[in-house]
Enzyme design. Structure first.
Site, PDB file in Angstrom:
ATOM      1  N   LYS A  55     -37.016   8.108 -32.250  1.00  0.00           N
ATOM      2  CA  LYS A  55     -37.442   9.377 -33.139  1.00  0.00           C
ATOM      3  C   LYS A  55     -35.889  10.489 -33.235  1.00  0.00           C
ATOM      4  O   LYS A  55     -35.688  10.519 -34.348  1.00  0.00           O
ATOM      5  CB  LYS A  55     -38.555  10.199 -32.605  1.00  0.00           C
ATOM      6  N   HIS A  65     -25.084  32.118 -38.121  1.00  0.00           N
ATOM      7  CA  HIS A  65     -23.732  32.786 -38.457  1.00  0.00           C
ATOM      8  C   HIS A  65     -22.775  31.929 -38.790  1.00  0.00           C
ATOM      9  O   HIS A  65     -23.050  30.723 -38.884  1.00  0.00           O
ATOM     10  CB  HIS A  65     -23.321  33.921 -37.301  1.00  0.00           C
ATOM     11  N   LEU A  70     -32.362   4.175 -27.401  1.00  0.00           N
ATOM     12  CA  LEU A  70     -33.129   3.930 -28.268  1.00  0.00           C
ATOM     13  C   LEU A  70     -34.517   3.858 -27.451  1.00  0.00           C
ATOM     14  O   LEU A  70     -34.727   2.826 -26.689  1.00  0.00           O
ATOM     15  CB  LEU A  70     -33.207   2.771 -29.166  1.00  0.00           C
ATOM     16  N   LYS A  85       0.782  -1.161  -0.002  1.00  0.00           N
ATOM     17  CA  LYS A  85      -0.132   0.038   0.020  1.00  0.00           C
ATOM     18  C   LYS A  85       0.820   1.238  -0.093  1.00  0.00           C
ATOM     19  O   LYS A  85       1.115   2.071   0.769  1.00  0.00           O
ATOM     20  CB  LYS A  85      -0.948  -0.097   1.184  1.00  0.00           C
ATOM     21  N   LYS A 130     -27.842  20.098 -34.224  1.00  0.00           N
ATOM     22  CA  LYS A 130     -29.184  20.053 -33.607  1.00  0.00           C
ATOM     23  C   LYS A 130     -29.891  21.014 -34.266  1.00  0.00           C
ATOM     24  O   LYS A 130     -30.963  21.122 -34.658  1.00  0.00           O
ATOM     25  CB  LYS A 130     -29.296  20.246 -31.945  1.00  0.00           C
TER      26      LYS A 130
END
Ligand SMILES: O=C(O)c1cc(=O)[nH]c(=O)n1[C@@H]1O[C@H](COP(=O)(O)O)[C@@H](O)[C@H]1O
Length: 475
Positions: A406, A379, A402, A95, A374
């Site tokens: 859609k 611009h 899913l 350790k 999306k």
């Protein structure tokens, strides 16, 4: 073979949960008939190995004992490691290391000494453990509770019903899979061990220290074994290891433990609703992933409105995975397994949730990435698709879940409108209820790492959710 599989094979081969500590501890040896001179240690350690190699599932070497002997001690360490049969996994009890040294130390442990697993201290957090976990075939055991009387004031803080050691267990569950992150717990505390087992039914627990009599051993086993009578690594008491003919007594101990395991298995019939007698320790990456996702809060109960407008009594939020690198890494690995079977020129992520995943996959598989926006910006380039592509190229689409299909189909349609071919859609979770057929009707093949019913079954089977929560998923 990774540590976990090697351990399972050794457990099975020797029908044993025992490990032997190969420690040149002068105190232990001076109390026995054996002498602790260095020359005798060179003979004693191989002798212990020869007496135990048919009876143990692992060996543990405590680095401090070797280091205390100076350079000859490190030579003894190498000699002992070389003597251990290669099919038995080796755990280094060391350790050691701090945040700035753990990368170098992990390299020494796993690359120079080539041990299979190492014990670690958790106090410095995931950053310190991560350098050990970048070795996918190796494992760590996180020290979570010891029997030192004065440790209780820390371990049980702030209160016995919400002790720090359970917080530590839960935190370490997020650091890595059950195959890579086990727990180390003192032998003298069956109550604490039982709470740790209840919190982490899927973890391997390395027992440290010993018990006073057979009754104590039985308590320890019933607290620590999982429902399949597995999940524990139990030390051989040092007085057995230093005996003149250790193997006979060790064999008896192994058999006593196996009888107790049998009792545990008989006392825990598996649910006959749908479950075969699945062993928790058997390697199942999806099971690991599901438990980890649950533990980091990706699966939330309560009424939630879905993208489709419907209300479900739960919500699956995979967006948090990006903040858990170890889990994110495993998730990418699971997607990658599916992608390796498919033919495509580019990877497309559906914004926003799946952009990090698609990026991770593009880097991992060294394939170019694009994404459909999306919303088109008013611009700049006003592009619908970001990234370079040629019309006619084949694109595999990546999304998280899913449900109705859609969202992902809207994204895929944008790619189609610019002349890209989209046939394959790969998601992490398929909600079921015919969504793949809906994709098919629109010319897409759906692929998923997990199904919702698989998730529900695993969570229920492992005790993470109760029967009423299970029903919420299946209904
Ligand atoms: O909004 C959702 O319906 C939804 C529910 C849920 O439990 N988890 C979840 O991630 N979602 C989001 O819903 C999308 C899939 O919904 P469908 O468009 O109905 O397939 C995913 O891409 C998520 O962005």
């Amino acid at each position: 073979m990774n540590f976990f599989d090697k351990l399972l094979v050794a457990m099975d081969r020797n029908q044993s949960l025992l490990y032997a500590a190969l420690d040149p501890d002068p105190e232990v040896l001076s109390g026995s008939e054996r002498s602790s001179s260095l020359r005798q240690l060179w003979d004693w350690l191989p002798f212990v190995i020869s007496q135990t190699e048919e009876l143990v599932s692992a060996y543990i070497l405590t680095l401090d004992f070797y280091q205390a002997l100076g350079i000859p001690g490190l030579e003894l360490l190498q000699h002992t490691l070389a003597t251990i049969p290669p099919h038995i996994p080796v755990i280094l009890d060391a350790k050691h290391s701090d945040i700035n040294t753990s990368t170098a130390f992990a390299r020494t442990v796993f690359e120079t000494w080539m041990v299979d697993a190492c014990t670690v201290l958790p106090y410095a957090g995931h950053e310190q453990i991560a350098p050990f976990l970048v070795y996918p075939a190796k494992a760590v055991f996180v020290l979570c509770a010891t029997g030192n009387p004065s440790a209780a004031v820390l371990q049980e803080h702030p209160a016995a019903d919400i002790p720090f050691y359970l917080h530590l267990v839960k935190e370490s569950q997020t650091w890595g899979s059950p195959e890579q992150v086990g727990l180390k717990v003192g032998a003298a505390m069956p109550d604490i061990l039982a709470k740790i087992r209840a919190t982490a039914p899927e973890r391997l627990i390395l027992i440290q220290g010993t018990w006073s009599d057979e009754q104590d051993l039985a308590k320890l086993l019933s607290a620590g074994l999982n429902a399949e009578g597995q999940g524990l690594l139990v030390p051989i008491p040092t007085e057995l290891l230093t005996a003149e003919h250790p193997s006979q007594e060790i064999e008896k101990l192994r058999d006593t433990i196996n009888q107790e395991r049998q009792r545990v298995i008989e006392g825990n019939p598996t649910c006959d609703l749908w479950l075969p007698n699945v062993c928790f320790l058997q390697s199942d990456p999806h099971r690991d992933l599901i438990l980890q996702l649950f533990d980091i809060g990706c699966i939330i109960f309560g009424e939630h409105v879905q993208a489709s407008g419907a209300t479900f009594p739960y919500y699956i939020d995979l967006r948090t995975i990006i903040s858990k690198p170890q889990i994110f890494h495993q998730i990418l690995g699971a997607y990658a397994e599916i992608l390796k079977q498919l033919e495509f020129d580019r990877i497309a992520g559906i914004p926003y949730g799946s952009l990090p995943t698609a990026t991770g996959l593009a880097l991992r598989l060294e394939r170019p990435m694009i994404f459909p926006r999306k919303e088109v910006k008013e611009h700049g380039t006003k592009r619908l698709i970001e990234g370079h592509f040629e019309a006619g190229e084949k694109v595999v689409v990546i999304d998280d879940i899913l449900i109705s299909g859609k969202s992902v189909m809207q994204g895929a349609e944008k790619l189609r409108t610019v002349g890209l071919h989209v046939e394959d859609i790969v998601v992490f979770i398929d909600h079921g209820k015919g969504v793949k057929d809906r994709l098919k009707e629109n010319g897409y093949r759906g692929h998923a790492v997990l199904t919702l019913s698989e998730i529900a079954e695993t969570l229920y089977q492992s005790g993470r959710i109760d029967g009423s929560q299970f029903k919420l998923f299946v209904e």
